[in-house]
Motif scaffolding. Structure first.
Motif, PDB file in Angstrom:
ATOM      1  N   GLY A   1       0.743  -1.211   0.258  1.00  0.00           N
ATOM      2  CA  GLY A   1      -0.150  -0.055  -0.156  1.00  0.00           C
ATOM      3  C   GLY A   1       0.770   1.199   0.008  1.00  0.00           C
ATOM      4  N   PHE A   2       2.073   1.231   0.494  1.00  0.00           N
ATOM      5  CA  PHE A   2       2.898   2.384   0.570  1.00  0.00           C
ATOM      6  C   PHE A   2       3.371   2.682  -0.867  1.00  0.00           C
ATOM      7  N   GLY A   3       3.484   1.855  -1.771  1.00  0.00           N
ATOM      8  CA  GLY A   3       3.536   2.076  -3.268  1.00  0.00           C
ATOM      9  C   GLY A   3       2.379   2.283  -4.078  1.00  0.00           C
ATOM     10  N   MET A   4       1.728   1.169  -4.294  1.00  0.00           N
ATOM     11  CA  MET A   4       0.435   1.227  -4.941  1.00  0.00           C
ATOM     12  C   MET A   4      -0.837   1.983  -4.611  1.00  0.00           C
ATOM     13  N   GLY A   5      -0.587   2.400  -3.235  1.00  0.00           N
ATOM     14  CA  GLY A   5      -1.551   3.387  -2.694  1.00  0.00           C
ATOM     15  C   GLY A   5      -1.284   4.801  -3.028  1.00  0.00           C
ATOM     16  N   ASN A   6      -0.332   4.997  -4.062  1.00  0.00           N
ATOM     17  CA  ASN A   6       0.114   6.497  -4.207  1.00  0.00           C
ATOM     18  C   ASN A   6      -0.691   6.640  -5.614  1.00  0.00           C
ATOM     19  N   CYS A   7      -0.683   7.847  -6.152  1.00  0.00           N
ATOM     20  CA  CYS A   7      -1.367   8.390  -7.402  1.00  0.00           C
ATOM     21  C   CYS A   7      -0.211   8.704  -8.416  1.00  0.00           C
ATOM     22  N   CYS A   8      -0.808   8.423  -9.685  1.00  0.00           N
ATOM     23  CA  CYS A   8       0.066   8.704 -10.747  1.00  0.00           C
ATOM     24  C   CYS A   8      -0.734   9.325 -11.956  1.00  0.00           C
ATOM     25  N   LEU A   9      -0.147   9.669 -12.946  1.00  0.00           N
ATOM     26  CA  LEU A   9      -0.686  10.236 -14.160  1.00  0.00           C
ATOM     27  C   LEU A   9      -0.182   9.490 -15.306  1.00  0.00           C
ATOM     28  N   GLN A  10      -0.860   8.930 -16.304  1.00  0.00           N
ATOM     29  CA  GLN A  10      -0.418   7.984 -17.302  1.00  0.00           C
ATOM     30  C   GLN A  10      -1.125   8.230 -18.555  1.00  0.00           C
ATOM     31  N   VAL A  11      -0.263   8.161 -19.632  1.00  0.00           N
ATOM     32  CA  VAL A  11      -0.934   8.326 -20.990  1.00  0.00           C
ATOM     33  C   VAL A  11      -0.574   7.313 -21.927  1.00  0.00           C
ATOM     34  N   THR A  12      -1.542   6.587 -22.727  1.00  0.00           N
ATOM     35  CA  THR A  12      -1.612   5.600 -23.636  1.00  0.00           C
ATOM     36  C   THR A  12      -1.914   5.917 -24.895  1.00  0.00           C
ATOM     37  N   PHE A  13      -1.021   5.474 -25.840  1.00  0.00           N
ATOM     38  CA  PHE A  13      -1.170   5.986 -27.450  1.00  0.00           C
ATOM     39  C   PHE A  13      -1.479   4.681 -28.090  1.00  0.00           C
ATOM     40  N   GLN A  14      -2.361   4.794 -29.166  1.00  0.00           N
ATOM     41  CA  GLN A  14      -2.415   3.896 -30.325  1.00  0.00           C
ATOM     42  C   GLN A  14      -1.453   4.178 -31.496  1.00  0.00           C
ATOM     43  N   ALA A  15      -0.673   3.215 -31.842  1.00  0.00           N
ATOM     44  CA  ALA A  15       0.238   3.550 -33.046  1.00  0.00           C
ATOM     45  C   ALA A  15      -0.566   3.177 -34.246  1.00  0.00           C
ATOM     46  N   CYS A  16       0.018   3.507 -35.482  1.00  0.00           N
ATOM     47  CA  CYS A  16      -0.712   2.986 -36.666  1.00  0.00           C
ATOM     48  C   CYS A  16      -0.262   1.454 -37.111  1.00  0.00           C
ATOM     49  N   SER A  17       0.749   1.072 -36.213  1.00  0.00           N
ATOM     50  CA  SER A  17       1.448  -0.211 -36.777  1.00  0.00           C
ATOM     51  C   SER A  17       2.179  -0.746 -35.675  1.00  0.00           C
TER      52      SER A  17
END
Length: 637
Positions: free
Chosen positions: A242-258
């Motif tokens: 919980g001391f790690g996974m209980g933190n918050c983050c910001l993520q971005v996912t991209f779809q590529a063309c191939s």
């Protein structure tokens, strides 16, 4: 948080018995996907962000801020009001590890037009307003990376005590199991990591030595020999996932063309991860103490480190097959594109049998070794109902391993029988206090992918140097004082796309070294005669694009924030938090975050997030849109 299967979770011993079955069928599932979509081209750019939130309660009378353990109820209400009624609802909500956490994403992915950049902040605002509308009086939705007093007595509402001796998932001295999301995946992960490792996880974070901080700083745990042995002098000790996974983050996912474009982006962005992590630093406090680090990465890495003593090299290999150099939450271990191959200088541990199988199936060496490396890990959760699957149409066994390799970048094959393309996920960013800041970091990274592809930029350096950069990025004030290995000529073969983009003359390097140490200010803003800077390159790209006035204005505002954070003109959230604490009347220069300090800090964070308080040191001026109030926290007495 990855795969969320439903069913009856198995114990570690039961899961272990099925580990080879999961790996074998996970590879079969990957092969089915790969052969079905390896030639797929011309997928359009789609992308989306993920913001993680904490639910915080303010007790104004007693000056206390605590996390509220009702994330499941809030999530259920949000889904009921949103996606279940309307598949095109503008927001989606998902569970997170902490029962005081939720995750919000846009309801539909963003597309490839520049005008999409002007909708990100509005969507984030919708999310904040939507969730805040369900909160009780004196509760707030906070985008903070780490709750400063996580694990301190009384940090939850309702108040639960940890159960280090009694049967439970974490057996933590500090973190009660009730603070873990009730979905069986989360407690099973917690318990099985501990069982597989053979002991509790060990997290030691260096304490910040202030004027009155005891030196040496030593914690004693007379009732717990394991903790006494694990805790290091001058470090803050923590003992639960919980001391790690209980933190918050910001993520971005991209779809590529191939698939080839996805692999290229994966590699190029891997080198950017430590730079953006340092730029987004926002987690200087742990378990009620001021630490000497600004980012959560090493904390979360240690919090899910399921390697046995043999795998960590502390005992001879006897019951395990491999020495494994990193936790399953860490930086990437190999580049995926052909241009990255010569920079793969990290010793890669891989399952040789799986590697050979993939080669025989026509998969190239680089992708085969990447998958074979992921599959040295055991599955950590398995549900009884999900053991026997249709490998041609399901991918749960593949995702079981894939989604518990939590690396800086994730290469994501399409789900079976879907219209989703090959994707990459950018994972190192810390969440920011405001929607404006979170939008700025997201737009910066997405815009950078467009420029990388348009200008064929090359950021590749030896992967061992990226690992060194990751260590530097977590240090206190790394933005101001850290030096990072970075490529000098990023315009392959000297093709100058903007002034000063190439340090090459007549297509040859002026120096035999391809990379050198640079400050983040130089990397982001450039330095005459040395490096063009990422922001000037992005500005050059924008000048050549047709962009409406409003969108251009928004993008330039976002880039202005990044530029000023990199130069030190504006503080990172971590630096601002440190200064806030140091000036607090209750702070005794002893590295202790008291209840009152925690309350004052988070109350100010909440006001800034809801644009009820100005913070020029963090945000500058002239950036923000019209004010709104999304909180229900009343006023501080």
């Amino acid at each position: 948080m990855g795969l969320l299967s439903q069913g009856s979770p198995l114990s570690w011993e039961e899961t272990k018995r099925h580990a080879d079955h999961v790996r074998r069928h996970g590879i079969l599932q990957f092969l089915h996907i790969y052969h079905a979509v390896k030639e797929r081209h011309k997928d359009v750019l789609k992308w989306g962000d993920e913001v993680e939130y904490m639910l915080v309660s303010f007790d104004h009378q007693n000056k206390k801020a605590r996390v509220v353990l009702n994330g499941e109820e809030i999530l259920e209400a949000l889904q009921e009001k949103g996606e279940r009624k309307n598949p095109n609802h503008p927001t989606l909500w998902r569970p997170e590890y902490g029962s005081y956490m939720i995750e919000g994403t846009p309801g539909q992915p963003y597309g490839g037009t520049m005008s999409e950049f002007n909708t990100v902040e509005d969507n984030m605002r919708k999310r904040r307003q939507e969730a805040s509308s369900l909160l009780k009086e004196n509760e707030a939705l906070c985008t903070i990376t780490s709750f400063p007093r996580l694990g301190c007595p009384g940090f939850t509402v309702p108040d639960y005590k940890p159960t280090p001796v009694e049967g439970g998932a974490s057996k933590s001295l500090f973190f009660p199991d009730e603070a873990i999301n009730k979905h069986p995946r989360f407690s099973t992960l917690t318990r099985n990591i501990r069982h597989r490792r053979g002991e509790k996880v060990v997290i030691n974070v260096p304490i910040f030595k202030d004027k009155n901080t005891p030196f040496p700083f030593i914690e004693t745990f007379p009732q717990d020999d394991e903790a006494t042995q694990a805790a290091q002098p001058n470090h803050i000790y923590m003992d639960a996932m919980g001391f790690g996974m209980g933190n918050c983050c910001l993520q971005v996912t991209f779809q590529a063309c191939s698939i080839s474009e996805a692999r290229y982006l994966y590699d190029q962005l891997a080198t950017i991860c430590p730079i953006v992590m340092a730029l987004s630093a926002s987690s200087p406090f742990y378990r009620g103490y001021v630490s000497d680090i600004d980012c959560r990465w090493g904390v979360i890495s240690a919090s899910v480190d399921d390697r046995t003593r043999e795998e960590r090299g502390l005992e001879p290999l006897k019951n395990n097959s491999y020495r494994i150099s990193k936790s399953r939450y860490d930086s990437i271990d190999s580049y995926l594109s052909k241009c990255g191959e010569k920079y793969n200088d990290i010793d890669l541990t891989k399952d040789k049998e799986i590697y050979e199988r993939l080669l025989k199936e026509g998969i190239d060496h680089l992708l085969a070794q990447h998958i074979a490396h992921l599959f040295i890990r055991d599955p950590l959760t398995l549900f009884e109902e999900k053991i026997h699957l249709d490998d041609a149409n399901e991918s749960d066994h593949f995702e079981n391993i894939q989604s518990t390799n939590w690396q800086t970048m994730r290469f994501k094959p399409p789900p079976p029988n879907s219209d989703i393309g090959w994707r990459v996920e950018f994972r190192p960013m810390e969440v920011q206090l405001t929607d404006f800041e979170n939008s700025a970091y997201v737009v910066f990274v997405v815009l950078l992918t467009r420029v990388i592809l348009s200008y064929k930029l090359d950021f590749l350096i030896p992967l061992s140097k990226v690992d060194e950069n990751m260590k530097v990025a977590q240090k206190r004030d790394a933005v101001l004082h850290g030096l990072f290995y970075f490529r000098k000529d990023i315009c392959k073969g000297g093709t100058a796309v903007v002034d000063g983009c190439s340090t090459a003359q007549n297509g040859t390097e002026t120096d035999t070294e391809e990379f050198t140490l640079m400050s983040i200010d130089t990397i982001i803003n450039g330095k005459e005669g040395a490096f063009p800077g990422l922001i000037p390159i992005l500005n050059s790209y924008l000048e050549n694009m047709e962009v409406d006035v409003d969108t251009r204005c928004s993008i330039l505002n976002y880039l202005k924030l990044i530029k000023k954070r990199a130069s030190g003109e504006l503080m990172t959230a971590a630096r601002w938090m440190r200064e806030f604490v140091s000036k607090h009347p209750d702070y005794k220069q002893d590295s202790v975050i008291t209840d009152e300090i925690n309350y004052s800090l988070l109350w100010e964070c909440n006001k800034i997030a809801n644009e009820l308080s100005e913070c020029p040191e963090l945000l500058g001026s002239g950036f923000k849109k019209a004010k709104y109030s999304g909180n229900k926290t009343g006023s501080s007495s």
